[in-house]
Design a protein around this motif. Structure first.
Motif, PDB file in Angstrom:
ATOM      1  N   GLU A 226      -0.011  29.216 -20.912  1.00  0.00           N
ATOM      2  CA  GLU A 226      -1.125  28.471 -21.507  1.00  0.00           C
ATOM      3  C   GLU A 226      -0.765  27.002 -21.702  1.00  0.00           C
ATOM      4  O   GLU A 226      -1.598  26.108 -21.477  1.00  0.00           O
ATOM      5  CB  GLU A 226      -1.531  29.110 -22.840  1.00  0.00           C
ATOM      6  CG  GLU A 226      -2.271  30.435 -22.677  1.00  0.00           C
ATOM      7  CD  GLU A 226      -2.531  31.120 -24.007  1.00  0.00           C
ATOM      8  OE1 GLU A 226      -3.610  31.725 -24.167  1.00  0.00           O
ATOM      9  OE2 GLU A 226      -1.645  31.058 -24.899  1.00  0.00           O
ATOM     10  N   VAL A 227       0.474  26.739 -22.121  1.00  0.00           N
ATOM     11  CA  VAL A 227       0.913  25.351 -22.267  1.00  0.00           C
ATOM     12  C   VAL A 227       0.856  24.643 -20.915  1.00  0.00           C
ATOM     13  O   VAL A 227       0.361  23.514 -20.805  1.00  0.00           O
ATOM     14  CB  VAL A 227       2.342  25.280 -22.845  1.00  0.00           C
ATOM     15  CG1 VAL A 227       2.867  23.837 -22.808  1.00  0.00           C
ATOM     16  CG2 VAL A 227       2.359  25.802 -24.278  1.00  0.00           C
ATOM     17  N   ILE A 228       1.350  25.303 -19.876  1.00  0.00           N
ATOM     18  CA  ILE A 228       1.336  24.713 -18.542  1.00  0.00           C
ATOM     19  C   ILE A 228      -0.089  24.454 -18.080  1.00  0.00           C
ATOM     20  O   ILE A 228      -0.407  23.384 -17.532  1.00  0.00           O
ATOM     21  CB  ILE A 228       2.067  25.631 -17.537  1.00  0.00           C
ATOM     22  CG1 ILE A 228       3.551  25.740 -17.907  1.00  0.00           C
ATOM     23  CG2 ILE A 228       1.903  25.116 -16.112  1.00  0.00           C
ATOM     24  CD1 ILE A 228       4.305  26.811 -17.133  1.00  0.00           C
ATOM     25  N   ALA A 229      -0.966  25.421 -18.307  1.00  0.00           N
ATOM     26  CA  ALA A 229      -2.365  25.280 -17.886  1.00  0.00           C
ATOM     27  C   ALA A 229      -3.031  24.104 -18.589  1.00  0.00           C
ATOM     28  O   ALA A 229      -3.767  23.324 -17.970  1.00  0.00           O
ATOM     29  CB  ALA A 229      -3.124  26.574 -18.165  1.00  0.00           C
ATOM     30  N   ILE A 230      -2.757  23.946 -19.870  1.00  0.00           N
ATOM     31  CA  ILE A 230      -3.353  22.835 -20.627  1.00  0.00           C
ATOM     32  C   ILE A 230      -2.763  21.507 -20.167  1.00  0.00           C
ATOM     33  O   ILE A 230      -3.482  20.522 -19.972  1.00  0.00           O
ATOM     34  CB  ILE A 230      -3.137  23.033 -22.139  1.00  0.00           C
ATOM     35  CG1 ILE A 230      -3.930  24.255 -22.633  1.00  0.00           C
ATOM     36  CG2 ILE A 230      -3.551  21.790 -22.925  1.00  0.00           C
ATOM     37  CD1 ILE A 230      -3.607  24.671 -24.063  1.00  0.00           C
ATOM     38  N   HIS A 231      -1.445  21.491 -19.970  1.00  0.00           N
ATOM     39  CA  HIS A 231      -0.773  20.253 -19.584  1.00  0.00           C
ATOM     40  C   HIS A 231      -1.239  19.760 -18.216  1.00  0.00           C
ATOM     41  O   HIS A 231      -1.319  18.545 -17.971  1.00  0.00           O
ATOM     42  CB  HIS A 231       0.749  20.462 -19.577  1.00  0.00           C
ATOM     43  CG  HIS A 231       1.535  19.201 -19.442  1.00  0.00           C
ATOM     44  ND1 HIS A 231       2.157  18.829 -18.271  1.00  0.00           N
ATOM     45  CD2 HIS A 231       1.788  18.203 -20.331  1.00  0.00           C
ATOM     46  CE1 HIS A 231       2.778  17.682 -18.448  1.00  0.00           C
ATOM     47  NE2 HIS A 231       2.576  17.264 -19.690  1.00  0.00           N
ATOM     48  N   THR A 232      -1.548  20.667 -17.309  1.00  0.00           N
ATOM     49  CA  THR A 232      -1.946  20.290 -15.957  1.00  0.00           C
ATOM     50  C   THR A 232      -3.460  20.170 -15.788  1.00  0.00           C
ATOM     51  O   THR A 232      -3.936  19.847 -14.702  1.00  0.00           O
ATOM     52  CB  THR A 232      -1.419  21.315 -14.924  1.00  0.00           C
ATOM     53  OG1 THR A 232      -1.863  22.629 -15.292  1.00  0.00           O
ATOM     54  CG2 THR A 232       0.103  21.289 -14.880  1.00  0.00           C
ATOM     55  N   SER A 233      -4.208  20.379 -16.842  1.00  0.00           N
ATOM     56  CA  SER A 233      -5.674  20.339 -16.724  1.00  0.00           C
ATOM     57  C   SER A 233      -6.260  18.966 -17.050  1.00  0.00           C
ATOM     58  O   SER A 233      -7.437  18.726 -16.780  1.00  0.00           O
ATOM     59  CB  SER A 233      -6.309  21.385 -17.654  1.00  0.00           C
ATOM     60  OG  SER A 233      -6.070  21.057 -19.018  1.00  0.00           O
ATOM     61  N   GLY A 234      -5.456  18.094 -17.637  1.00  0.00           N
ATOM     62  CA  GLY A 234      -5.994  16.809 -18.092  1.00  0.00           C
ATOM     63  C   GLY A 234      -5.682  15.647 -17.163  1.00  0.00           C
ATOM     64  O   GLY A 234      -4.930  15.768 -16.193  1.00  0.00           O
ATOM     65  N   GLU A 235      -6.295  14.514 -17.482  1.00  0.00           N
ATOM     66  CA  GLU A 235      -5.980  13.246 -16.842  1.00  0.00           C
ATOM     67  C   GLU A 235      -5.334  12.351 -17.880  1.00  0.00           C
ATOM     68  O   GLU A 235      -5.779  12.298 -19.024  1.00  0.00           O
ATOM     69  CB  GLU A 235      -7.236  12.570 -16.286  1.00  0.00           C
ATOM     70  CG  GLU A 235      -7.810  13.231 -15.056  1.00  0.00           C
ATOM     71  CD  GLU A 235      -8.901  12.382 -14.418  1.00  0.00           C
ATOM     72  OE1 GLU A 235      -9.441  11.488 -15.110  1.00  0.00           O
ATOM     73  OE2 GLU A 235      -9.210  12.593 -13.237  1.00  0.00           O
ATOM     74  N   TYR A 236      -4.281  11.650 -17.487  1.00  0.00           N
ATOM     75  CA  TYR A 236      -3.504  10.860 -18.426  1.00  0.00           C
ATOM     76  C   TYR A 236      -3.514   9.393 -18.005  1.00  0.00           C
ATOM     77  O   TYR A 236      -3.138   9.060 -16.876  1.00  0.00           O
ATOM     78  CB  TYR A 236      -2.063  11.379 -18.487  1.00  0.00           C
ATOM     79  CG  TYR A 236      -1.968  12.833 -18.896  1.00  0.00           C
ATOM     80  CD1 TYR A 236      -1.841  13.195 -20.230  1.00  0.00           C
ATOM     81  CD2 TYR A 236      -2.030  13.851 -17.939  1.00  0.00           C
ATOM     82  CE1 TYR A 236      -1.753  14.524 -20.606  1.00  0.00           C
ATOM     83  CE2 TYR A 236      -1.947  15.186 -18.307  1.00  0.00           C
ATOM     84  CZ  TYR A 236      -1.817  15.517 -19.642  1.00  0.00           C
ATOM     85  OH  TYR A 236      -1.744  16.831 -20.009  1.00  0.00           O
ATOM     86  N   LEU A 237      -3.923   8.546 -18.911  1.00  0.00           N
ATOM     87  CA  LEU A 237      -3.971   7.111 -18.648  1.00  0.00           C
ATOM     88  C   LEU A 237      -2.625   6.481 -18.966  1.00  0.00           C
ATOM     89  O   LEU A 237      -2.065   6.691 -20.051  1.00  0.00           O
ATOM     90  CB  LEU A 237      -5.060   6.465 -19.507  1.00  0.00           C
ATOM     91  CG  LEU A 237      -5.190   4.946 -19.435  1.00  0.00           C
ATOM     92  CD1 LEU A 237      -5.608   4.503 -18.038  1.00  0.00           C
ATOM     93  CD2 LEU A 237      -6.196   4.446 -20.473  1.00  0.00           C
ATOM     94  N   VAL A 238      -2.083   5.699 -18.035  1.00  0.00           N
ATOM     95  CA  VAL A 238      -0.837   4.966 -18.269  1.00  0.00           C
ATOM     96  C   VAL A 238      -1.183   3.699 -19.049  1.00  0.00           C
ATOM     97  O   VAL A 238      -1.718   2.746 -18.494  1.00  0.00           O
ATOM     98  CB  VAL A 238      -0.123   4.600 -16.954  1.00  0.00           C
ATOM     99  CG1 VAL A 238       1.174   3.839 -17.253  1.00  0.00           C
ATOM    100  CG2 VAL A 238       0.181   5.846 -16.135  1.00  0.00           C
ATOM    101  N   HIS A 239      -0.888   3.697 -20.345  1.00  0.00           N
ATOM    102  CA  HIS A 239      -1.180   2.529 -21.173  1.00  0.00           C
ATOM    103  C   HIS A 239      -0.181   1.402 -20.922  1.00  0.00           C
ATOM    104  O   HIS A 239      -0.549   0.226 -20.914  1.00  0.00           O
ATOM    105  CB  HIS A 239      -1.150   2.914 -22.650  1.00  0.00           C
ATOM    106  CG  HIS A 239      -2.365   3.659 -23.103  1.00  0.00           C
ATOM    107  ND1 HIS A 239      -3.555   3.043 -23.388  1.00  0.00           N
ATOM    108  CD2 HIS A 239      -2.571   4.992 -23.308  1.00  0.00           C
ATOM    109  CE1 HIS A 239      -4.447   3.944 -23.764  1.00  0.00           C
ATOM    110  NE2 HIS A 239      -3.873   5.128 -23.710  1.00  0.00           N
ATOM    111  N   MET A 240       1.081   1.763 -20.726  1.00  0.00           N
ATOM    112  CA  MET A 240       2.115   0.753 -20.550  1.00  0.00           C
ATOM    113  C   MET A 240       3.390   1.413 -20.057  1.00  0.00           C
ATOM    114  O   MET A 240       3.530   2.646 -20.106  1.00  0.00           O
ATOM    115  CB  MET A 240       2.398   0.016 -21.870  1.00  0.00           C
ATOM    116  CG  MET A 240       2.894   0.924 -22.992  1.00  0.00           C
ATOM    117  SD  MET A 240       3.283   0.048 -24.536  1.00  0.00           S
ATOM    118  CE  MET A 240       4.811  -0.779 -24.089  1.00  0.00           C
ATOM    119  N   LEU A 241       4.303   0.591 -19.543  1.00  0.00           N
ATOM    120  CA  LEU A 241       5.644   1.050 -19.205  1.00  0.00           C
ATOM    121  C   LEU A 241       6.607   0.458 -20.221  1.00  0.00           C
ATOM    122  O   LEU A 241       6.480  -0.706 -20.610  1.00  0.00           O
ATOM    123  CB  LEU A 241       6.036   0.592 -17.795  1.00  0.00           C
ATOM    124  CG  LEU A 241       5.137   1.020 -16.642  1.00  0.00           C
ATOM    125  CD1 LEU A 241       5.700   0.502 -15.318  1.00  0.00           C
ATOM    126  CD2 LEU A 241       4.956   2.532 -16.591  1.00  0.00           C
ATOM    127  N   GLY A 242       7.585   1.244 -20.639  1.00  0.00           N
ATOM    128  CA  GLY A 242       8.520   0.734 -21.639  1.00  0.00           C
ATOM    129  C   GLY A 242       9.596   1.744 -21.959  1.00  0.00           C
ATOM    130  O   GLY A 242       9.710   2.772 -21.290  1.00  0.00           O
TER     131      GLY A 242
END
Length: 254
Positions: A143-159
């Motif tokens: 379930e953790v894997i399914a949730i983690h791979t179901s979203g889109e993640y915006l790169v706010h910054m590199l640091g």
């Protein structure tokens, strides 16, 4: 995320302030959200295509863009060309140049953000804290894997480290606090969770994030141009791969 069109980006800014004698911080929002990131991406893209004389580098962050410049070049070029009654400080000149750029942003269209697909092996060998994250949230590992791979993640910054992406958009259902004792060494490519954020370690470094998997992709290669796989404004989608697929992709240097 749809591409920005002309007039989509408000010209308002919160503050323009000096950062030492060779940089200026332009604050474009109060919170690290999509609206603020859109302004940052548009402003950075505009300056990259329309640089002023003496501009050295742009560093996007959660709510601001730091603009690095050569103060001597600014002085020599603009104090002479403007024929002002007095020589102005480089910051004063850069502040005016940046305000002009912000006004012109209304007539600038920014392309749709690049989507980067990142394969992740969630095998126990790499996801040493996956079971802990699952138990902490009352979920199974799948379930953790399914949730983690179901979203889109915006790169706010590199640091934090070269090429390390600070991502927004993680589902709170898989949030987990940092480890009380950080590990002395986390391998590059390791995917972790800390609080309500997820990220990918770009280089080997100490770290206290909960480790849930690893990608065979290389996020930071100093000799390449650009040296980082990701940049602020990218959208990341994770997808699961097997241990065998990880080894194959790693061997090919993908």
């Amino acid at each position: 995320m749809a591409p920005l069109k002309k007039g989509d980006v408000p010209i308002r800014y919160l503050d323009i302030s000096p950062f030492g004698d060779s940089a200026t911080i332009v604050k474009l929002g109060k919170h690290a959200d999509i609206e603020t990131n859109t302004k940052i991406r548009a402003f950075s893209a505009y300056l990259a295509e329309h640089p002023f004389e003496g501009l050295i580098e742009l560093v996007p962050a959660f709510t601001s863009v730091t603009v690095y410049y050569d103060p001597m070049r600014i002085h020599l070029v603009y104090n002479r060309s403007m024929q002002a009654e007095r020589s102005r400080y480089p910051f004063e000149i850069v502040e005016e140049l940046l305000k002009n750029s912000l006004e012109l942003m209304n007539d600038y269209a920014v392309p749709e953000p690049q989507v980067v697909q990142i394969p992740v092996c969630y095998d126990e060998e790499f996801g040493v804290d996956l079971a802990h994250v699952a138990k902490y949230n009352g979920l199974s590992k799948d379930e953790v894997i399914a949730i983690h791979t179901s979203g889109e993640y915006l790169v706010h910054m590199l640091g934090f480290a070269p090429g390390f992406p600070y991502l927004g958009g993680m589902d709170k259902r898989i949030a987990a606090p940092r480890r009380q004792t950080p590990r002395l060494s986390v391998p590059p490519g390791t995917v972790g969770i800390a609080g309500e954020q997820t990220g990918v370690y770009s280089v080997e470094t100490p770290g206290g994030w909960q480790l849930i998997g690893r990608t065979p992709l290389t996020l930071f290669v100093p000799g390449e141009q650009p040296p980082t796989l990701l940049e602020a404004g990218n959208v990341i989608r994770f997808y699961p791969i097997s241990r065998e697929e990880y080894g194959y992709m790693k061997g090919l240097g993908i």
